[in-house]
Design a protein around this motif. Structure first.
Motif, PDB file in Angstrom:
ATOM      1  N   PRO A  74       0.811  -1.221   0.000  1.00  0.00           N
ATOM      2  CA  PRO A  74       0.000   0.000   0.000  1.00  0.00           C
ATOM      3  C   PRO A  74       0.842   1.269   0.000  1.00  0.00           C
ATOM      4  N   ALA A  75       0.559   2.149  -0.960  1.00  0.00           N
ATOM      5  CA  ALA A  75       1.169   3.475  -1.051  1.00  0.00           C
ATOM      6  C   ALA A  75       2.678   3.435  -1.234  1.00  0.00           C
ATOM      7  N   ALA A  76       3.250   2.315  -1.652  1.00  0.00           N
ATOM      8  CA  ALA A  76       4.706   2.223  -1.778  1.00  0.00           C
ATOM      9  C   ALA A  76       5.137   1.436  -3.005  1.00  0.00           C
ATOM     10  N   SER A  77       4.239   1.242  -3.951  1.00  0.00           N
ATOM     11  CA  SER A  77       4.525   0.324  -5.048  1.00  0.00           C
ATOM     12  C   SER A  77       5.009   1.000  -6.324  1.00  0.00           C
ATOM     13  N   ALA A  78       4.959   2.320  -6.380  1.00  0.00           N
ATOM     14  CA  ALA A  78       5.112   2.960  -7.683  1.00  0.00           C
ATOM     15  C   ALA A  78       6.316   3.880  -7.826  1.00  0.00           C
ATOM     16  N   ARG A  79       6.966   4.258  -6.758  1.00  0.00           N
ATOM     17  CA  ARG A  79       7.994   5.280  -6.884  1.00  0.00           C
ATOM     18  C   ARG A  79       9.260   4.762  -7.552  1.00  0.00           C
ATOM     19  N   CYS A  80       9.853   5.642  -8.384  1.00  0.00           N
ATOM     20  CA  CYS A  80      11.114   5.363  -9.047  1.00  0.00           C
ATOM     21  C   CYS A  80      11.986   6.609  -8.889  1.00  0.00           C
ATOM     22  N   GLU A  81      13.178   6.437  -8.351  1.00  0.00           N
ATOM     23  CA  GLU A  81      14.068   7.556  -8.035  1.00  0.00           C
ATOM     24  C   GLU A  81      15.070   7.802  -9.159  1.00  0.00           C
ATOM     25  N   PHE A  82      15.263   9.085  -9.512  1.00  0.00           N
ATOM     26  CA  PHE A  82      16.218   9.494 -10.538  1.00  0.00           C
ATOM     27  C   PHE A  82      17.312  10.338  -9.896  1.00  0.00           C
ATOM     28  N   THR A  83      18.567  10.084 -10.263  1.00  0.00           N
ATOM     29  CA  THR A  83      19.667  10.879  -9.745  1.00  0.00           C
ATOM     30  C   THR A  83      20.682  11.152 -10.843  1.00  0.00           C
ATOM     31  N   GLY A  84      21.433  12.232 -10.674  1.00  0.00           N
ATOM     32  CA  GLY A  84      22.492  12.604 -11.608  1.00  0.00           C
ATOM     33  C   GLY A  84      22.867  14.053 -11.380  1.00  0.00           C
ATOM     34  N   ILE A  85      23.863  14.523 -12.098  1.00  0.00           N
ATOM     35  CA  ILE A  85      24.212  15.939 -12.029  1.00  0.00           C
ATOM     36  C   ILE A  85      23.138  16.712 -12.781  1.00  0.00           C
ATOM     37  N   SER A  86      22.580  17.700 -12.117  1.00  0.00           N
ATOM     38  CA  SER A  86      21.385  18.373 -12.604  1.00  0.00           C
ATOM     39  C   SER A  86      21.678  19.790 -13.084  1.00  0.00           C
ATOM     40  N   PRO A  87      21.064  20.211 -14.205  1.00  0.00           N
ATOM     41  CA  PRO A  87      21.212  21.593 -14.670  1.00  0.00           C
ATOM     42  C   PRO A  87      20.192  22.542 -14.063  1.00  0.00           C
ATOM     43  N   PHE A  88      19.403  22.046 -13.118  1.00  0.00           N
ATOM     44  CA  PHE A  88      18.266  22.814 -12.612  1.00  0.00           C
ATOM     45  C   PHE A  88      18.694  24.103 -11.919  1.00  0.00           C
ATOM     46  N   SER A  89      19.805  24.075 -11.215  1.00  0.00           N
ATOM     47  CA  SER A  89      20.234  25.255 -10.473  1.00  0.00           C
ATOM     48  C   SER A  89      21.666  25.606 -10.821  1.00  0.00           C
ATOM     49  N   LEU A  90      22.048  26.821 -10.509  1.00  0.00           N
ATOM     50  CA  LEU A  90      23.427  27.260 -10.684  1.00  0.00           C
ATOM     51  C   LEU A  90      24.004  27.623  -9.318  1.00  0.00           C
ATOM     52  N   PRO A  91      25.172  27.102  -8.924  1.00  0.00           N
ATOM     53  CA  PRO A  91      25.967  26.154  -9.714  1.00  0.00           C
ATOM     54  C   PRO A  91      25.289  24.788  -9.796  1.00  0.00           C
ATOM     55  N   GLU A  92      25.616  24.062 -10.851  1.00  0.00           N
ATOM     56  CA  GLU A  92      25.047  22.732 -11.024  1.00  0.00           C
ATOM     57  C   GLU A  92      25.598  21.770  -9.975  1.00  0.00           C
ATOM     58  N   TRP A  93      24.749  20.843  -9.537  1.00  0.00           N
ATOM     59  CA  TRP A  93      25.206  19.866  -8.558  1.00  0.00           C
ATOM     60  C   TRP A  93      24.395  18.584  -8.691  1.00  0.00           C
ATOM     61  N   TYR A  94      24.806  17.609  -7.904  1.00  0.00           N
ATOM     62  CA  TYR A  94      24.112  16.329  -7.870  1.00  0.00           C
ATOM     63  C   TYR A  94      22.708  16.544  -7.316  1.00  0.00           C
ATOM     64  N   ASN A  95      21.727  15.958  -7.984  1.00  0.00           N
ATOM     65  CA  ASN A  95      20.340  16.214  -7.616  1.00  0.00           C
ATOM     66  C   ASN A  95      19.542  14.913  -7.732  1.00  0.00           C
ATOM     67  N   ARG A  96      18.289  14.988  -7.314  1.00  0.00           N
ATOM     68  CA  ARG A  96      17.407  13.829  -7.396  1.00  0.00           C
ATOM     69  C   ARG A  96      15.994  14.282  -7.694  1.00  0.00           C
ATOM     70  N   SER A  97      15.217  13.336  -8.197  1.00  0.00           N
ATOM     71  CA  SER A  97      13.788  13.539  -8.374  1.00  0.00           C
ATOM     72  C   SER A  97      13.168  12.147  -8.389  1.00  0.00           C
ATOM     73  N   SER A  98      11.854  12.092  -8.488  1.00  0.00           N
ATOM     74  CA  SER A  98      11.205  10.790  -8.557  1.00  0.00           C
ATOM     75  C   SER A  98       9.893  10.917  -9.299  1.00  0.00           C
ATOM     76  N   MET A  99       9.356   9.785  -9.704  1.00  0.00           N
ATOM     77  CA  MET A  99       8.040   9.777 -10.337  1.00  0.00           C
ATOM     78  C   MET A  99       7.308   8.499  -9.952  1.00  0.00           C
ATOM     79  N   GLY A 100       5.995   8.571 -10.071  1.00  0.00           N
ATOM     80  CA  GLY A 100       5.170   7.402  -9.807  1.00  0.00           C
ATOM     81  C   GLY A 100       4.690   6.796 -11.108  1.00  0.00           C
ATOM     82  N   GLY A 101       3.413   6.424 -11.143  1.00  0.00           N
ATOM     83  CA  GLY A 101       2.857   5.832 -12.349  1.00  0.00           C
ATOM     84  C   GLY A 101       3.139   4.346 -12.464  1.00  0.00           C
TER      85      GLY A 101
END
Length: 376
Positions: A74-101
């Motif tokens: 329950p409520a824990a079956s769908a998450r997938c974590e993404f990591t890598g060096i990210s261009p989202f902010s300056l200075p660039e650094w290691y970042n993460r995000s996730s998605m369900g579905g």
């Protein structure tokens, strides 16, 4: 590898430089459990230079499931974590995000606990993963398509044009497996192709890697999409106990949309509130794979499908739900992070304060008088 409950047992390593792939055992990475822990360890092991820019071919993007992914936990079956060096902010650094579905579960059924993406293709490609088979395909005809068009094209190709809900053979092999499921596709839209720092990787209608810029990493690698589908099973220590737990949670915290039953489920109300009570538009509940909550919406016309993030309410001040839904779908198609597109609201507030505008402290000729003119 010794069988570990909740794990598929393999990790996929993709090298775009020469369009090859290999697999390694998950076993050495199990001490990192899964998700962010496993993805971080894999990044550390496979990214040779951690100081490179996000769009450098030497950057490595990793996405990882968890032991719960693909099960009915329950409520824990769908998450997938993404990591890598990210261009989202300056200075660039290691970042993460996730998605369900559906991504995490389908990766497991294709046989993989995680995926490591290295290098850069010499031309646009998309990768098709069907059980143990990994194919690199030309993506010239997909480049420039929005995220929805791209997924639909890949669904049709992988399923050989099989109508939704019908059985089709995953491979021509005798034991290649059959399924009625659509492939789980992650892809980028025009924003990622153009290396926008606020671009996302998109899955289904609105599952995205928000606030990471990882869409630009895909774009810099000339990787338009990856598709996963499989027919493998996930080992579970006590399947009957897990099913009993799932049914108990469903009864206590789920809701019956046909009976207008909305128990006090924890977390965001999502569809449980908007579908039954406040939504001015008829919709149907939708949820991530394995979830008892179903906090997203499906609309008859398909516009605004799976909107759940509060960022989806920021895109217009007109007060018209159809405009908000259309804006949300457009951002998902382009692959843009919704929270960053909230900027016009902030700028309009500066205009109302007298700080921004023609001849003001922040001088601009933006036609703010036309903004939200239908709201009053």
């Amino acid at each position: 590898m010794t069988e570990r409950y909740g794990y598929a047992g393999k990790i996929l390593i993709v090298n775009l430089d020469d369009r090859t792939s290999e697999t390694i055992d998950t076993d050495p990475y199990i001490e990192w459990v899964g998700g962010h822990g496993m993805a971080s360890k894999l990044f550390w092991d496979f990214c040779e230079d951690k100081t490179v820019e996000a769009v450098d071919p030497k950057n490595v993007l990793v996405f990882a499931t968890t032991p719960f992914s693909g099960a009915v936990v329950p409520a824990a079956s769908a998450r997938c974590e993404f990591t890598g060096i990210s261009p989202f902010s300056l200075p660039e650094w290691y970042n993460r995000s996730s998605m369900g579905g559906r991504l995490a579960g389908m990766m497991k059924e294709a046989g993989y606990d995680a995926c490591v993406v290295r290098g850069k293709a010499d031309a646009p490609v998309w990768i098709n993963v069907v059980n143990d088979r990994v194919e690199f395909n030309d993506a010239a005809d997909l480049w420039g398509l929005d995220a929805f068009e791209c997924q639909e094209r890949i669904w049709d190709e992988v399923t050989h044009g099989t109508p939704p809900g019908s059985w089709y053979e995953l491979t021509k092999a005798r034991n290649g497996g059959r399924t009625t499921q659509r492939p789980s596709v992650i892809c980028i839209g025009p924003a990622g192709e153009n290396l926008a720092r606020v671009s996302c990787i998109v899955h289904d209608a609105s599952h995205v890697t928000g606030q990471s810029g990882f869409g630009a990493v895909f774009g810099a690698k000339n990787l338009k999409a990856m598709s996963f589908i499989g027919s493998k099973s996930i080992p579970i220590a006590d399947p009957a106990a897990l099913v009993r737990l799932r049914l108990e949670v469903q009864e206590k915290f789920g809701y019956d949309i046909d009976a207008c039953k909305v128990p006090g489920a924890p977390g965001s109300p999502g569809a449980a509130a908007t579908v039954l009570d406040t939504s001015p538009t008829v919709s149907r509940a939708e949820g991530c794979r394995g979830c008892f909550k179903n906090c997203r919406n499906l609309y008859p016309g398909g516009v605004g499908n799976e909107l759940t993030c509060s960022a989806g309410l920021y895109f217009t001040d007109s007060g018209k739900i159809d405009e908000q839904l259309a804006a949300y779908s457009l951002l998902s198609k382009l692959g843009l992070n919704g929270y960053e597109i909230d900027m016009p609201v902030y700028l309009h507030n500066l205009y109302k304060m007298g700080v921004m505008g023609k001849g003001k402290d922040i001088d601009t000729d933006l036609p703010f008088e036309q903004y939200a003119r239908t709201h009053s």
